[in-house]
Design an enzyme around this catalytic site. Structure first.
Site, PDB file in Angstrom:
ATOM      1  N   GLY A  54      14.201  90.822 110.918  1.00  7.42           N
ATOM      2  CA  GLY A  54      15.147  90.247 111.866  1.00  7.42           C
ATOM      3  C   GLY A  54      14.572  89.353 112.947  1.00  7.42           C
ATOM      4  N   ASP A 113      20.919  97.946 119.029  1.00 15.69           N
ATOM      5  CA  ASP A 113      22.263  98.501 118.889  1.00 15.69           C
ATOM      6  C   ASP A 113      22.267  99.878 119.558  1.00 15.69           C
ATOM      7  OD1 ASP A 113      24.830  98.980 118.124  1.00 15.69           O
ATOM      8  OD2 ASP A 113      24.448  99.148 115.990  1.00 15.69           O
TER       9      ASP A 113
HETATM   10  P1  IMP Z   1      19.428 100.397 116.426  1.00 15.39           P
HETATM   11  O1  IMP Z   1      18.277 101.227 115.930  1.00 15.39           O
HETATM   12  O2  IMP Z   1      20.729 101.131 116.359  1.00 15.39           O
HETATM   13  O3  IMP Z   1      19.193  99.811 117.780  1.00 15.39           O
HETATM   14  O4  IMP Z   1      19.620  99.238 115.362  1.00 15.39           O
HETATM   15  C1  IMP Z   1      19.042  97.996 115.484  1.00 15.39           C
HETATM   16  C2  IMP Z   1      19.019  97.316 114.140  1.00 15.39           C
HETATM   17  O5  IMP Z   1      20.329  97.291 113.546  1.00 15.39           O
HETATM   18  C3  IMP Z   1      18.594  95.855 114.275  1.00 15.39           C
HETATM   19  O6  IMP Z   1      17.219  95.718 114.023  1.00 15.39           O
HETATM   20  C4  IMP Z   1      19.415  95.156 113.209  1.00 15.39           C
HETATM   21  O7  IMP Z   1      18.681  95.118 112.010  1.00 15.39           O
HETATM   22  C5  IMP Z   1      20.623  96.026 112.996  1.00 15.39           C
HETATM   23  N1  IMP Z   1      21.833  95.465 113.650  1.00 15.39           N
HETATM   24  C6  IMP Z   1      22.517  96.011 114.680  1.00 15.39           C
HETATM   25  N2  IMP Z   1      23.575  95.246 115.030  1.00 15.39           N
HETATM   26  C7  IMP Z   1      23.556  94.179 114.203  1.00 15.39           C
HETATM   27  C8  IMP Z   1      24.393  92.997 114.087  1.00 15.39           C
HETATM   28  O8  IMP Z   1      25.383  92.753 114.809  1.00 15.39           O
HETATM   29  N3  IMP Z   1      24.038  92.100 113.112  1.00 15.39           N
HETATM   30  C9  IMP Z   1      22.954  92.288 112.301  1.00 15.39           C
HETATM   31  N4  IMP Z   1      22.156  93.367 112.385  1.00 15.39           N
HETATM   32  C10 IMP Z   1      22.445  94.309 113.319  1.00 15.39           C
HETATM   33 MG    MG Z   2      16.478  94.665 112.236  1.00  8.12          MG
END
Ligand code: IMP
Ligand code: MG
Length: 184
Positions: A54, A113
């Site tokens: 990403g 996220d």
């Molecule tokens: P976390 O561990 O919940 O913070 O997730 C973060 C990961 O979820 C990021 O590295 C993204 O790969 C994915 N992610 C979260 N929201 C989005 C979005 O709106 N679009 C694309 N990928 C997302």
């Molecule tokens: Mg990611």
């Protein structure tokens, strides 16, 4: 829905709901983040660690705005275990080859996220004795969760939508869009 030829050519005919951050807006913010980072690290070795896949576009733009010596490496992480359990963990599929000991580590992510991925990564890398460890994320969805890590450098607050482009994907598509769009 946005159906301009510029969008449709790149997506293969799939319209997007809207462009949330356009190229000029992103470029200006990345430039400012680079200046913040340059100022925040007056001395010491700085290793910029990008989370693949990403962060690849964001990182490549960002490092060119940092006006001090840096090293660059990447890591590939995979989460496993019950996501609802704090014992859930993160595994490195590619582990940075560079030593972290004694260096400032700047973890670069596309979007935060729940913050779970980053929280676990910090835990995993902490025992390698970096001089400091901080997070730089282009986007922050600002979900209030207990496990939210501290975010030192944030590009933009992200709306609660599914975003694609500038590295962000949906099922591996749309990473190459030069802008960030809401897909819905
Ligand atoms: P976390 O561990 O919940 O913070 O997730 C973060 C990961 O979820 C990021 O590295 C993204 O790969 C994915 N992610 C979260 N929201 C989005 C979005 O709106 N679009 C694309 N990928 C997302
Ligand atoms: Mg990611």
């Amino acid at each position: 829905m946005l159906r301009t030829p510029e969008v449709l050519r790149r997506t293969g005919g799939q319209p997007v709901k809207s462009i949330v951050f356009d190229q000029a807006t992103i470029a200006a913010r990345v430039e400012a983040l680079g200046a913040e980072i340059t100022e925040a690290y007056p001395d010491g070795d700085l290793l910029v660690l990008g989370l693949l896949k990403g962060s690849f576009i964001f990182l490549s733009d960002l490092v060119r705005t940092i006006q001090r010596p840096i090293q660059i490496d990447f890591l590939v992480a995979a989460s496993y275990g019950d996501a609802k359990l704090s014992s859930g963990s993160v595994r490195l599929l590619y582990d940075p080859e560079t030593r972290l000991e004694g260096k400032h580590i700047l973890l670069v992510e596309d979007i935060i996220d729940t913050g779970k991925t980053m929280q676990r990564l910090m835990k995993l890398l902490g025992p390698r004795h970096p001089r400091s460890m901080a997070i730089c994320t282009l986007l922050d969805k600002e979900l209030a969760t207990e496990i939210r890590p501290e975010l030192r450098f944030v590009g933009f607050r992200a709306p609660p939508a599914f975003l694609v482009g500038y590295g962000l994907d949906h099922a591996e598509n749309y990473r190459h869009l030069p802008f960030i769009a809401d897909l819905e």
